[in-house]
Design a protein around this motif. Sequence first.
Motif, short mmCIF file in Angstrom:
data_model
loop_
_atom_site.label_atom_id
_atom_site.label_comp_id
_atom_site.label_asym_id
_atom_site.label_seq_id
_atom_site.Cartn_x
_atom_site.Cartn_y
_atom_site.Cartn_z
N TRP A 137 10.13 19.40 18.69
CA TRP A 137 11.38 19.40 17.93
C TRP A 137 11.17 19.94 16.52
O TRP A 137 12.06 20.60 15.96
N CYS A 193 28.43 19.83 18.22
CA CYS A 193 26.98 19.84 18.49
C CYS A 193 26.24 20.56 17.37
O CYS A 193 25.18 20.09 16.92
N LEU A 209 23.36 18.73 14.93
CA LEU A 209 21.97 19.19 14.89
C LEU A 209 21.59 19.71 13.51
O LEU A 209 20.46 19.50 13.04
N TYR A 252 16.74 8.67 12.57
CA TYR A 252 18.03 9.24 12.14
C TYR A 252 19.15 8.25 12.39
O TYR A 252 20.05 8.07 11.55
N PHE A 278 21.09 16.68 11.36
CA PHE A 278 19.87 15.99 11.78
C PHE A 278 18.64 16.63 11.15
O PHE A 278 17.76 15.94 10.61
N TYR A 279 18.57 17.95 11.20
CA TYR A 279 17.41 18.63 10.61
C TYR A 279 17.45 18.59 9.09
O TYR A 279 16.39 18.57 8.44
N TRP A 282 20.17 18.86 23.16
CA TRP A 282 19.20 19.70 22.46
C TRP A 282 17.78 19.36 22.88
O TRP A 282 16.95 20.25 23.08
N TRP A 283 17.49 18.08 23.03
CA TRP A 283 16.13 17.69 23.44
C TRP A 283 15.83 18.17 24.85
O TRP A 283 14.70 18.56 25.14
N TYR A 289 26.84 11.34 18.57
CA TYR A 289 25.71 12.13 18.08
C TYR A 289 24.57 12.14 19.08
O TYR A 289 23.88 13.16 19.25
N VAL A 329 14.87 10.71 16.51
CA VAL A 329 16.27 10.32 16.68
C VAL A 329 16.47 8.87 16.28
O VAL A 329 17.49 8.52 15.68
N ASP A 334 24.82 14.82 21.83
CA ASP A 334 24.46 16.17 21.37
C ASP A 334 22.95 16.31 21.19
O ASP A 334 22.37 17.35 21.54
N LEU A 335 22.31 15.28 20.64
CA LEU A 335 20.87 15.34 20.46
C LEU A 335 20.14 15.33 21.80
O LEU A 335 19.10 16.00 21.95
#
Length: 432
Positions: free
Chosen positions: A83, A156, A160, A48, A163-164, A72-73, A65, A45, A68-69
């Motif tokens: 991850w 969200c 994500l 990013y 991010f990926y 997810w984490w 952001y 993160v 949201d991360l």
Amino acid sequence: MLDHSGPGRDLRSFALPESGRLLATGDVWEPYRLVDQHGLRVEPVAVYFKDLLAADTPATTLRSYGNDLLRWWRFLWALDIEWDRAVREDARDFMLWMQLADKPVRVHWRRRDAPAGEGQPALKAATAAPVPGSPNSVTGKPTIGTKYAASTRAHCETVLRTFYDFHLASNSGSLLINPFPLDRSRRCGRANAHHNPMEDFKAQRTGRYRPRVPERIPRRIPDDKYTEVFAGLRSHRDRALLASWISTGARSEELLTSRERDAIPGQQLIGVIRKGTRVYQQLPASPDAFVWMRLYQEEAWANGVPRGRDRPLWWTLRRPWRPLNYHAARAMFVRANKLLGSNWTLHDLRHTATFRMTQDPELSMAYVQHILGHKYQSTLQKYINPSTDEVIEAGLAHHARQEYKRAHPSPPPSTPAYNPESLGILFGGTPA
């Protein structure tokens, strides 16, 4: 014991743990940092965020952001999944959990640390609160529900997936696929590949697990209700803020960026820093806004608030003196709403100002677009259409007219008679 396997995973009993945090560092090089349950920085993160900062992304976007991360984490930590080892079944279960499960309820630190017996007033207040998701009796706007809103889930999913995508392009870790794929219809080809140039572009769903987000209808505060909210304010500062928001149409956080030199009463101008472009712009304001602003400044300076051309324009009301931030301004408006039992937001003030400007026939739409800072003039189309309050008012007026017609029926039309002189001419002789 929660099953970690995808097909047999029991999401009904899953609870998102309160592990990890998103920290505001105050450092311009790293405004926000995501840390795990041990206080260690989450490096994927951080990389990013650094890339986003290089792309001139505002710190407020990094905070959005980061939330949201973090969600997810926490989902990955609860299932003991790395991850870069997450697969599409994990992303599917995560989006399904956000859709069907209730949001985690956080206990306020005052209630959590209160001694035994002091929590009863809070329980009584909670029982009198409206049902989550039900419409407010004053505004008609729905209250915050127990589920994640569609806009939250869509945001969200987008965060994500991008991010990926970033880490896939960077060959980070052992990542092989993006667990948040595109929609099946978008696997190949580009968006709007067969678009007709004579028609407008249509919004297309890009993510497979991205929900459909209904278009929000802007709501304005009626003039009589705005007067009641204004009368419920407790200080000259709050009155000056409300009068400035309602007259300039600036976003709530934009007005808080003003300095003392930015308020020019002689020209009725207030300078702000725009949210998206972060450029300086002067906005016209009403004379009432500067009257309340002057009363606020005289009172604040007499109490010892720092003054100077380069000082912030808006300050807290209690020592130690601090520049007013968005969260404190929002709390002030929430307190004013509680007096009326309403649930208007600070952004509704911007909607109200926009409705007032668009309904002025002598104010060009090009000027309104510039004042509001919109990129496209088509954004104002939803303000030109009748608002929800106007539609309801017109519908009620229609039913009132129909009720009046039923209570006061008009007499039947009389049968037209022939003119006797015309009959005499037609048949000859004198009519009886």
